[in-house]
Design a protein around this motif. Structure first.
Motif, short mmCIF file in Angstrom:
data_model
loop_
_atom_site.label_atom_id
_atom_site.label_comp_id
_atom_site.label_asym_id
_atom_site.label_seq_id
_atom_site.Cartn_x
_atom_site.Cartn_y
_atom_site.Cartn_z
N CYS A 1 -0.82 12.33 -1.44
CA CYS A 1 -0.16 11.02 -1.37
C CYS A 1 1.02 11.04 -0.40
O CYS A 1 1.29 10.05 0.28
CB CYS A 1 0.31 10.60 -2.75
SG CYS A 1 -1.01 10.09 -3.86
N ALA A 2 1.73 12.16 -0.33
CA ALA A 2 2.85 12.27 0.60
C ALA A 2 2.37 12.14 2.04
O ALA A 2 2.97 11.41 2.86
CB ALA A 2 3.58 13.60 0.40
N ALA A 3 1.27 12.82 2.36
CA ALA A 3 0.69 12.72 3.70
C ALA A 3 0.21 11.31 3.99
O ALA A 3 0.43 10.76 5.08
CB ALA A 3 -0.45 13.73 3.85
N LEU A 4 -0.44 10.71 3.01
CA LEU A 4 -0.95 9.35 3.17
C LEU A 4 0.20 8.36 3.37
O LEU A 4 0.11 7.44 4.20
CB LEU A 4 -1.78 8.96 1.95
CG LEU A 4 -2.49 7.61 1.98
CD1 LEU A 4 -3.50 7.57 3.12
CD2 LEU A 4 -3.17 7.34 0.65
N PHE A 5 1.29 8.56 2.65
CA PHE A 5 2.46 7.69 2.76
C PHE A 5 3.06 7.76 4.17
O PHE A 5 3.37 6.72 4.78
CB PHE A 5 3.50 8.12 1.72
CG PHE A 5 4.78 7.35 1.76
CD1 PHE A 5 4.85 6.06 1.25
CD2 PHE A 5 5.93 7.91 2.30
CE1 PHE A 5 6.04 5.35 1.28
CE2 PHE A 5 7.12 7.21 2.33
CZ PHE A 5 7.18 5.92 1.82
N LEU A 6 3.19 8.96 4.71
CA LEU A 6 3.77 9.13 6.06
C LEU A 6 2.87 8.54 7.13
O LEU A 6 3.35 7.87 8.05
CB LEU A 6 4.01 10.62 6.33
CG LEU A 6 5.10 11.28 5.49
CD1 LEU A 6 5.17 12.77 5.77
CD2 LEU A 6 6.45 10.63 5.75
N VAL A 7 1.57 8.77 7.01
CA VAL A 7 0.63 8.21 8.00
C VAL A 7 0.65 6.68 7.94
O VAL A 7 0.60 6.01 8.98
CB VAL A 7 -0.81 8.74 7.75
CG1 VAL A 7 -1.80 8.02 8.65
CG2 VAL A 7 -0.86 10.24 7.99
N PHE B 1 0.84 -1.20 0.00
CA PHE B 1 0.00 0.00 0.00
C PHE B 1 0.88 1.25 0.00
O PHE B 1 0.64 2.19 -0.78
CB PHE B 1 -0.92 0.00 1.22
CG PHE B 1 -1.83 1.19 1.29
CD1 PHE B 1 -3.09 1.16 0.70
CD2 PHE B 1 -1.45 2.36 1.95
CE1 PHE B 1 -3.94 2.26 0.76
CE2 PHE B 1 -2.29 3.46 2.01
CZ PHE B 1 -3.54 3.40 1.42
N ALA B 2 1.90 1.28 0.87
CA ALA B 2 2.79 2.45 0.94
C ALA B 2 3.55 2.64 -0.37
O ALA B 2 3.69 3.76 -0.88
CB ALA B 2 3.76 2.29 2.10
N ALA B 3 4.04 1.55 -0.96
CA ALA B 3 4.79 1.65 -2.21
C ALA B 3 3.90 2.13 -3.35
O ALA B 3 4.33 2.95 -4.18
CB ALA B 3 5.41 0.29 -2.55
N ALA B 4 2.68 1.61 -3.42
CA ALA B 4 1.75 2.04 -4.47
C ALA B 4 1.40 3.51 -4.33
O ALA B 4 1.28 4.24 -5.32
CB ALA B 4 0.48 1.18 -4.43
N THR B 5 1.23 3.97 -3.08
CA THR B 5 0.94 5.38 -2.83
C THR B 5 2.09 6.27 -3.29
O THR B 5 1.89 7.31 -3.93
CB THR B 5 0.67 5.61 -1.33
OG1 THR B 5 -0.41 4.79 -0.90
CG2 THR B 5 0.33 7.06 -1.05
N LEU B 6 3.31 5.85 -2.97
CA LEU B 6 4.49 6.62 -3.37
C LEU B 6 4.63 6.67 -4.89
O LEU B 6 4.90 7.73 -5.48
CB LEU B 6 5.74 6.01 -2.74
CG LEU B 6 7.08 6.70 -3.05
CD1 LEU B 6 7.07 8.15 -2.57
CD2 LEU B 6 8.23 5.94 -2.41
N LEU B 7 4.44 5.52 -5.55
CA LEU B 7 4.55 5.48 -7.00
C LEU B 7 3.45 6.31 -7.66
O LEU B 7 3.70 6.97 -8.69
CB LEU B 7 4.46 4.03 -7.49
CG LEU B 7 4.68 3.80 -8.99
CD1 LEU B 7 6.08 4.26 -9.40
CD2 LEU B 7 4.46 2.34 -9.35
N PHE B 8 2.26 6.31 -7.08
CA PHE B 8 1.18 7.13 -7.61
C PHE B 8 1.52 8.61 -7.52
O PHE B 8 1.24 9.39 -8.44
CB PHE B 8 -0.11 6.83 -6.83
CG PHE B 8 -1.34 7.46 -7.41
CD1 PHE B 8 -1.88 7.01 -8.61
CD2 PHE B 8 -1.97 8.51 -6.76
CE1 PHE B 8 -3.02 7.59 -9.15
CE2 PHE B 8 -3.11 9.09 -7.29
CZ PHE B 8 -3.64 8.63 -8.49
N ALA B 9 2.15 9.02 -6.42
CA ALA B 9 2.58 10.41 -6.26
C ALA B 9 3.65 10.77 -7.29
O ALA B 9 3.60 11.85 -7.90
CB ALA B 9 3.11 10.63 -4.85
N LEU B 10 4.61 9.88 -7.49
CA LEU B 10 5.68 10.14 -8.47
C LEU B 10 5.10 10.22 -9.89
O LEU B 10 5.51 11.07 -10.69
CB LEU B 10 6.73 9.05 -8.39
CG LEU B 10 7.55 8.99 -7.08
CD1 LEU B 10 8.47 7.78 -7.08
CD2 LEU B 10 8.33 10.27 -6.88
N GLY B 11 4.17 9.32 -10.21
CA GLY B 11 3.54 9.36 -11.53
C GLY B 11 2.76 10.64 -11.74
O GLY B 11 2.81 11.24 -12.82
#
Length: 481
Positions: A187-193, A91-101
């Motif tokens: 997504c950055a906030a979601l990744f940290l949480v 979940f965290a990796a997908a969130t980070l990749l979504f932010a980068l995309g």
């Protein structure tokens, strides 16, 4: 005796000792699913501005198509990823990749760059959507799945309604790139949480199964070719036969390879044997058919407001958002009806309400009352909320908790493909009606909604089949109680 053994085999196993998700985990899961679903509708609003920046709408349309293809290609791998690396990490990796995309989309200087970046975002969304469901339902007892799915389903239904409004406001404030920029801080906030507040995955009890490469390649080929065939059908109907039939034939061939492989592989990518469960199979058919109920008006109604009534994107979004009142009401009513009528009975009620709400839309004119239209949208939101949520709930209730990762990928993919097919069919119907009436006049939309109403009537058939499957399961359970 055989019936008794089969019933025991198919019956869901008792819930695991692990407790269900915390409030923070539920909020994280719901937010992740919301962002992935919202991205499709807010981007659609920006296509006009994107066309002015990069070129013709035929070329810019690949921004949407590439996203759908990448999403469909990666979604089947979610179950394996979650099992291999853990739900929280994936979940965290997908969130980070979504932010980068999304950031790459906003920074794109050419159309090929934008399309490639949308492919990255789509690949991330293809994992983020089902893994959000896995995170939300992990450890939830069978009897509480209805409540959890009501929450998940309400987000699934509200995000397309809010998308046009949010997208319109973002485009007005910051241009076409704003619809991508907004994802980055969220997504950055979601990744940290996720890293700080979501509990870590429990240690695996056994070695992770190897990746089924043949299954992954064949499933990706099948879903990508299906999206391409549907895209070609929506653009040219059956006129461009080769462009439509070639990807369709490849989709069928690769789909056959995938099914045979999954049935024979020692470690299949997805457990397609879940479809041997009657309730699960019937619920999955409903989820595919309900793509017409959920997605077809999402294109027709905004187009009617904008082209036939001359409303702005923001005003159109605000009018569409009134349907959220019905969706919110469905969250409470769905649990009540499922206890009294079961999942199949609730779906039948939902489709019936949706059909009633569609009747006024078959008589659209240039001066149809907005009060009537908004009332219709509210009832439609209520009816739609009573269809997809109980179908998903019954599917999850019919299987063992260990099968939820596979089921989440399968059901989310089935829903997306159903929605894509629905949009293609409705697009062709609307284009033919507009051609006959010399433009996107109210009569063209009224004609299209007449077809939609007829399709809704057809979706009652799998709903009735789910009702019968529920009753049979209840009778078998009473016999062995």
């Amino acid at each position: 005796m055989a019936l008794t053994e089969q019933t025991k085999e198919d019956a869901p196993s008792p819930p695991r000792a692990a407790s269900g998700p915390t409030i923070v985990t539920m909020a994280v899961a719901v937010t992740g699913g919301f962002l992935a679903l919202l991205d499709t509708t807010i981007v659609n609003v920006s296509l006009h501005e994107t066309t002015a920046r990069f070129g013709s709408i035929d070329q810019v349309q690949w921004v949407v198509t590439t996203y759908l293809m990448a999403l469909a290609a990666t979604m089947p791998a979610t179950g394996w990823l979650a099992t291999r690396f853990g739900v929280r990490r994936v979940f965290a990796a997908a969130t980070l990749l979504f932010a980068l995309g999304s950031a790459a989309c906003a920074a794109s200087q050419t159309l090929p760059e934008l399309i490639a970046a949308r492919g990255i975002a789509g690949a991330a969304a293809g994992v983020l959507t089902p893994v959000s469901t896995i995170l939300l339902t992990s450890g939830v007892p069978r009897e509480h799945l209805g409540r959890v799915q009501s929450l998940n389903g309400s987000v699934m239904l509200i995000s397309p309604l809010l998308g046009p409004t949010i997208g319109g406001l973002l485009v007005e404030a910051g241009g076409w790139s704003a619809v991508y920029v907004v994802n980055v801080p969220l997504c950055a906030a979601l990744f940290l949480v996720t890293l700080r507040r979501v509990r870590k995955d429990p240690p695996r009890e056994s070695a992770a199964k190897p990746l089924d490469v043949i299954g992954l390649v064949s499933s990706a080929a099948c879903t990508v070719c299906t999206v391409l065939a549907v895209h070609e059908f929506s653009d040219h109907a059956l006129d461009g036969r080769a462009a439509f039939l070639v990807p369709l034939a490849l989709a069928v061939a690769s789909g056959a390879v995938f099914v045979v492989r999954e049935l024979r592989a020692a470690h299949p990518l997805l457990d397609v044997r879940l479809f041997a469960h009657r309730v699960y199979r019937t619920a999955a058919i409903n989820i595919f058919c309900l793509g017409f109920v959920l997605y077809s008006p999402m294109m027709l109604i905004p187009l009617y407001f904008e082209t036939a009534r001359g409303e702005t994107a923001v005003t159109t979004g605000l009018l569409m958002s009134t349907g959220g009142l019905g969706v919110v009401s469905a969250v409470w009513l769905c649990r009540v009806l499922m206890k009294r009528l079961g999942g199949g009975g609730t779906v039948v009620v939902g489709i019936t309400l949706t059909m009633l709400a569609t009747v006024p839309l078959t008589t659209l004119s240039s001066d149809t009352s907005y009060v009537l239209l908004c009332a219709s949208l509210v009832v439609r939101g209520l009816g739609t909320g009573l269809t997809i949520v109980p179908a998903m709930t019954r599917a999850f209730q019919s299987i063992r908790p260990q099968s939820i990762p596979d089921a989440s990928s399968q059901l989310n993919l089935i829903q997306r493909i159903g929605g894509t097919v629905a949009l293609a069919v409705v697009t062709v119907v609307l284009e033919q009606a507009a051609r006959q009436r010399h433009g996107l006049v109210p009569g063209a939309f009224a004609h299209s909604f007449t077809w939609v109403l007829a399709i809704y009537a057809v979706t009652l058939l799998p709903a009735l089949a789910l009702l019968l499957a529920d009753r049979k399961e209840a009778r078998v359970g009473a016999v062995h109680a």
